[in-house]
Design a protein around this motif. Structure first.
Motif: not given
Length: 146
Positions: A17-19, A22-24, A96-100
């Motif tokens: 989950w954290s990995f 943390r991805q771009p 991440s929320r931004d990616a979502l």
């Protein structure tokens, strides 16, 4: 999604989950698009080939004129099953929320354009860009759902 997020945060699913989060941002968005499209194709195909699922999905194909609203014409069972089977892996993988938010924006615009039969200058008809045939046909007369 808050209960699922809380559960996954507690479990941390062996660091995956954290990995993932943390991805771009671009990597997360591309991964979500690929994952969601893969699941969408499997679920959509299941609704077409299963005689028990087809009646729920047939609502989507019952429109007489394809337009920008046709993509929203769904039976509740079809909508819930498809969204759940797409969103559960996305939540479990911890994007991440931004990616979502970016992913939701992209797929929302794509869904509208994919059913609108819009001709964009210098491109193919948008309805054919996602590997689907042109949608300016009377889908309500379709009898073969395989």
């Amino acid at each position: 999604m808050a209960p699922a997020t809380a559960l996954v945060r507690r479990l941390e699913w062996y660091g995956l989950w954290s990995f993932t989060s943390r991805q771009p941002l671009v990597v997360q968005i591309v991964a979500m698009l690929a994952l969601a499209d893969f699941v969408q194709v499997l679920v959509h195909r299941a609704f077409h080939v299963s005689s028990r699922l087809w009646p729920f999905h047939a609502v989507h194909h019952s429109t007489r004129q394809m337009d920008w609203l046709a993509g929203s014409r769904l039976h509740l069972v079809d909508a819930l099953a498809t969204r759940a089977l797409i969103l559960v892996p996305i939540a479990l993988l911890g994007f991440s929320r931004d990616a979502l938010l970016v992913w939701v924006t992209i797929v929302s615009i794509h869904a509208l354009l994919n059913h609108a039969n819009v001709d964009l200058p210098g491109t193919a008809r948008v309805g054919t860009s996602a590997g689907t045939p042109s949608l300016d046909v009377d889908a309500s007369n379709a009898t073969d759902h395989d």
